[in-house]
Design a protein around this motif. Structure first.
Motif, PDB file in Angstrom:
ATOM      1  N   LEU A 278       5.434  25.710 -21.534  1.00 49.05           N
ATOM      2  CA  LEU A 278       6.464  26.369 -21.835  1.00 49.05           C
ATOM      3  C   LEU A 278       6.465  28.045 -21.252  1.00 49.05           C
ATOM      4  O   LEU A 278       7.357  28.691 -20.618  1.00 49.05           O
ATOM      5  CB  LEU A 278       6.804  26.738 -23.327  1.00 49.05           C
ATOM      6  N   ARG A 279       5.337  28.340 -21.245  1.00 49.00           N
ATOM      7  CA  ARG A 279       5.111  29.702 -20.814  1.00 49.00           C
ATOM      8  C   ARG A 279       5.182  29.849 -19.062  1.00 49.00           C
ATOM      9  O   ARG A 279       5.880  30.695 -18.555  1.00 49.00           O
ATOM     10  CB  ARG A 279       3.623  30.327 -21.034  1.00 49.00           C
ATOM     11  N   LYS A 280       4.611  28.795 -18.404  1.00 51.07           N
ATOM     12  CA  LYS A 280       4.926  28.701 -17.044  1.00 51.07           C
ATOM     13  C   LYS A 280       6.386  28.638 -16.411  1.00 51.07           C
ATOM     14  O   LYS A 280       6.691  29.293 -15.400  1.00 51.07           O
ATOM     15  CB  LYS A 280       4.034  27.585 -16.468  1.00 51.07           C
ATOM     16  N   ASN A 281       7.076  27.873 -17.340  1.00 47.06           N
ATOM     17  CA  ASN A 281       8.598  27.489 -17.028  1.00 47.06           C
ATOM     18  C   ASN A 281       9.587  28.863 -17.294  1.00 47.06           C
ATOM     19  O   ASN A 281      10.288  29.059 -16.459  1.00 47.06           O
ATOM     20  CB  ASN A 281       8.970  26.442 -18.045  1.00 47.06           C
ATOM     21  N   ILE A 282       9.283  29.584 -18.567  1.00 49.67           N
ATOM     22  CA  ILE A 282       9.885  30.802 -18.556  1.00 49.67           C
ATOM     23  C   ILE A 282       9.576  31.760 -17.578  1.00 49.67           C
ATOM     24  O   ILE A 282      10.649  32.483 -17.087  1.00 49.67           O
ATOM     25  CB  ILE A 282       9.796  31.260 -20.008  1.00 49.67           C
TER      26      ILE A 282
ATOM     27  N   ILE B   6      18.403  30.897 -20.970  1.00 50.22           N
ATOM     28  CA  ILE B   6      16.972  30.602 -21.016  1.00 50.22           C
ATOM     29  C   ILE B   6      16.175  31.139 -22.281  1.00 50.22           C
ATOM     30  O   ILE B   6      15.491  30.049 -22.844  1.00 50.22           O
ATOM     31  CB  ILE B   6      16.588  30.994 -19.644  1.00 50.22           C
ATOM     32  N   CYS B   7      16.388  32.057 -22.660  1.00 53.11           N
ATOM     33  CA  CYS B   7      15.730  32.583 -23.946  1.00 53.11           C
ATOM     34  C   CYS B   7      16.068  31.717 -25.270  1.00 53.11           C
ATOM     35  O   CYS B   7      15.188  31.343 -25.963  1.00 53.11           O
ATOM     36  CB  CYS B   7      15.889  34.120 -24.148  1.00 53.11           C
ATOM     37  N   GLU B   8      17.289  31.560 -25.335  1.00 54.82           N
ATOM     38  CA  GLU B   8      17.770  30.674 -26.322  1.00 54.82           C
ATOM     39  C   GLU B   8      17.120  29.231 -26.240  1.00 54.82           C
ATOM     40  O   GLU B   8      16.658  28.803 -27.435  1.00 54.82           O
ATOM     41  CB  GLU B   8      19.208  30.580 -26.585  1.00 54.82           C
ATOM     42  N   GLN B   9      17.195  28.813 -25.288  1.00 57.67           N
ATOM     43  CA  GLN B   9      16.340  27.208 -24.955  1.00 57.67           C
ATOM     44  C   GLN B   9      14.920  27.434 -25.251  1.00 57.67           C
ATOM     45  O   GLN B   9      14.342  26.557 -26.092  1.00 57.67           O
ATOM     46  CB  GLN B   9      16.477  26.663 -23.694  1.00 57.67           C
ATOM     47  N   PHE B  10      14.291  28.556 -25.218  1.00 53.44           N
ATOM     48  CA  PHE B  10      12.828  28.787 -25.163  1.00 53.44           C
ATOM     49  C   PHE B  10      12.868  29.043 -26.625  1.00 53.44           C
ATOM     50  O   PHE B  10      11.711  28.501 -27.007  1.00 53.44           O
ATOM     51  CB  PHE B  10      12.430  30.157 -24.475  1.00 53.44           C
ATOM     52  N   ILE B  11      13.512  29.589 -27.456  1.00 50.74           N
ATOM     53  CA  ILE B  11      13.405  29.774 -28.853  1.00 50.74           C
ATOM     54  C   ILE B  11      13.564  28.497 -29.402  1.00 50.74           C
ATOM     55  O   ILE B  11      12.741  28.201 -30.527  1.00 50.74           O
ATOM     56  CB  ILE B  11      14.441  30.618 -29.347  1.00 50.74           C
ATOM     57  N   GLU B  12      14.422  27.598 -29.214  1.00 52.81           N
ATOM     58  CA  GLU B  12      14.279  26.161 -29.719  1.00 52.81           C
ATOM     59  C   GLU B  12      13.223  25.444 -29.714  1.00 52.81           C
ATOM     60  O   GLU B  12      12.642  24.567 -30.399  1.00 52.81           O
ATOM     61  CB  GLU B  12      15.549  25.436 -29.132  1.00 52.81           C
ATOM     62  N   ASP B  13      12.547  25.681 -28.434  1.00 58.35           N
ATOM     63  CA  ASP B  13      11.239  24.777 -28.058  1.00 58.35           C
ATOM     64  C   ASP B  13      10.224  25.548 -28.645  1.00 58.35           C
ATOM     65  O   ASP B  13       9.325  24.668 -29.398  1.00 58.35           O
ATOM     66  CB  ASP B  13      11.054  24.995 -26.815  1.00 58.35           C
ATOM     67  N   ILE B  14      10.263  26.661 -28.940  1.00 60.02           N
ATOM     68  CA  ILE B  14       9.036  27.197 -29.890  1.00 60.02           C
ATOM     69  C   ILE B  14       9.023  26.963 -31.283  1.00 60.02           C
ATOM     70  O   ILE B  14       8.139  26.529 -32.089  1.00 60.02           O
ATOM     71  CB  ILE B  14       9.105  28.805 -29.730  1.00 60.02           C
TER      72      ILE B  14
ATOM     73  N   GLU C  45       6.478  35.856 -27.108  1.00 56.19           N
ATOM     74  CA  GLU C  45       6.175  34.990 -25.724  1.00 56.19           C
ATOM     75  C   GLU C  45       7.273  35.443 -24.489  1.00 56.19           C
ATOM     76  O   GLU C  45       7.112  35.585 -23.255  1.00 56.19           O
ATOM     77  CB  GLU C  45       6.384  33.621 -26.074  1.00 56.19           C
ATOM     78  N   ILE C  46       8.516  35.998 -24.964  1.00 55.27           N
ATOM     79  CA  ILE C  46       9.385  36.297 -23.972  1.00 55.27           C
ATOM     80  C   ILE C  46       8.791  37.754 -23.373  1.00 55.27           C
ATOM     81  O   ILE C  46       9.019  38.047 -22.233  1.00 55.27           O
ATOM     82  CB  ILE C  46      10.819  36.400 -24.619  1.00 55.27           C
ATOM     83  N   VAL C  47       8.591  38.502 -24.354  1.00 50.21           N
ATOM     84  CA  VAL C  47       8.206  39.774 -23.827  1.00 50.21           C
ATOM     85  C   VAL C  47       6.873  39.570 -22.921  1.00 50.21           C
ATOM     86  O   VAL C  47       6.658  40.261 -21.682  1.00 50.21           O
ATOM     87  CB  VAL C  47       7.579  40.663 -25.088  1.00 50.21           C
ATOM     88  N   ARG C  48       5.879  38.735 -23.308  1.00 50.58           N
ATOM     89  CA  ARG C  48       4.817  38.353 -22.409  1.00 50.58           C
ATOM     90  C   ARG C  48       5.307  38.024 -20.981  1.00 50.58           C
ATOM     91  O   ARG C  48       4.839  38.227 -19.982  1.00 50.58           O
ATOM     92  CB  ARG C  48       3.917  37.575 -22.989  1.00 50.58           C
ATOM     93  N   ALA C  49       6.307  36.949 -20.940  1.00 50.70           N
ATOM     94  CA  ALA C  49       6.897  36.463 -19.879  1.00 50.70           C
ATOM     95  C   ALA C  49       7.382  37.515 -18.821  1.00 50.70           C
ATOM     96  O   ALA C  49       7.232  37.420 -17.635  1.00 50.70           O
ATOM     97  CB  ALA C  49       7.771  35.400 -20.027  1.00 50.70           C
ATOM     98  N   GLN C  50       8.189  38.526 -19.535  1.00 50.77           N
ATOM     99  CA  GLN C  50       8.827  39.580 -18.693  1.00 50.77           C
ATOM    100  C   GLN C  50       7.700  40.456 -18.069  1.00 50.77           C
ATOM    101  O   GLN C  50       7.587  40.781 -16.985  1.00 50.77           O
ATOM    102  CB  GLN C  50       9.798  40.212 -19.710  1.00 50.77           C
TER     103      GLN C  50
END
Length: 370
Positions: A262-266, A288-296, A325-330
């Protein structure tokens, strides 16, 4: 007159000590009055004579009467003894007691009208001994009080036995819970042993043990850790050699692989959008962030199941935060962009140096040709 200390119980009067020129007077037991007596003075005046106020208690009335009787009684030997004053005090005492009795009787009648089912008790009950239990003569009341004490003691014994049985039942419930846990533990160990035995029998049927160098010899004891049971160590080694892995190990591996994916994909999705962020790209990033939140969220549910299965408390995992995780990806994307910018600047400088060196060489060749 000899007055006993317990005025509410009874008075003892010696008529021989009363002089003949005085009118006989009677002492009141509780609230019982002589039927033939008729008060001559007013109630307010009687309170004034006794130096009291209306609404006072019976103890105050008796104490005031006793002190005034000691002062004015002819046989008291007091300097201010007066028979007429003593008769006024006695009459006022009777009037005041009669007033108190009538008021108390009216209050009791009102209480009976309000609560007709309330148990009735004699007015003098609170002046008696035996905790106010029983009725009749003192001997009868004593017998009734003894029976009351026996009944009360029996009830206390029964209550104590009841509490003791309840505590015993609580202890038995705890023991039952321990027995259930122990039985579950035994079942699990037996299941593992059956599984190992099945694997061993299957391997023997396949002939995996026929070509072993140590065939027919006892298994060597592992001396790496003396605190580990050799049988348990051998069972675990056989399971590992045959490719068996516990459920919690597989779940832990799956959770770690999922979060890395998930981290690599975002990060890859953010790199595809690039910068600067336009309105259209911002909408795509929000999706993309909404889908990432559902996966988390789904991954956190898997972590809950893992924590229920894992046998070691220190191996339990905590939930992942989608926002972090979103802040980390940014931040990862920004770091990649900085590295790319630094690498691009380095390549440009190298190209310029190459151009400069090539231009100097070309001018030198021209001059030699000339």
């Amino acid at each position: 007159v000899m007055l006993t200390n317990n005025i509410g119980h009874h008075f003892m009067v010696r008529q021989a000590m009363i002089p003949r020129n005085l009118k006989p007077f009677s002492y009141i037991c509780g609230n019982r009055m002589l039927s033939g007596y008729k008060p001559k003075s007013n109630v307010k005046d009687s309170y004034k004579i006794l130096e009291l106020e209306e609404g006072c208690s019976l103890d105050d009335i008796r104490n005031s009467y006793r002190s005034l009787a000691k002062k004015y009684h002819p046989d008291s030997g007091s300097a201010i003894a007066d028979s007429e004053a003593f008769m006024k005090v006695e009459e006022a005492y009777r009037v005041v007691l009669s007033d108190v009795a009538t008021k108390k009787k009216s209050n009791e009648n009102n209480e009976e009208e309000e609560d007709p089912f309330k148990s009735k008790a004699p007015q003098h009950r609170h002046y008696l001994s035996f905790e106010g239990v029983g009725f009749g003569t003192p001997s009868q009341r004593e017998k009734q009080y003894m029976q009351f004490r026996v009944d009360r003691a029996t009830e206390q014994v029964l209550e104590y036995r009841k509490q003791r049985l309840e505590s015993q039942y609580a202890v038995t419930d705890v023991m039952k819970a321990k027995d259930v846990k122990q039985s579950k533990k035994v079942k699990i160990t037996q299941a593992v042993e059956r599984l190992v035995e099945d694997l061993i029998q299957e391997s023997m049927a396949k002939g995996d043990f026929d070509n072993l160098s140590g065939k027919g010899k006892p298994l060597q004891k592992f001396s790496d850790c003396p605190h580990i049971d050799p049988m348990t160590h051998n069972l675990n080694r056989i399971l590992i050699d045959n490719g068996y892995q516990p459920e919690w190990i597989l779940m832990q591996k799956e959770i770690r692989e999922t979060i890395e994916r998930l981290r690599k994909n975002i990060v890859a999705s953010r790199s595809k959008l690039g910068g600067p962020m336009t309105q259209y790209r911002q909408k795509q990033w929000n999706r993309i962030c909404e889908q990432f939140i559902e996966d988390i969220k789904k991954l956190n549910k898997r972590i809950d199941n893992f924590n229920l299965v894992v046998p070691i408390l220190s191996r339990q995992m905590v939930h992942f935060s989608a926002d972090k995780e979103i802040v980390r990806a940014q931040k990862t994307y920004e770091a990649l962009m900085e590295n790319r910018g630094a690498s691009n600047s380095d390549t440009k400088e190298n190209a310029e140096e190459n151009v400069k060196s090539f231009g100097w060489k070309s001018s030198l060749f021209k001059w030699l040709n000339l």
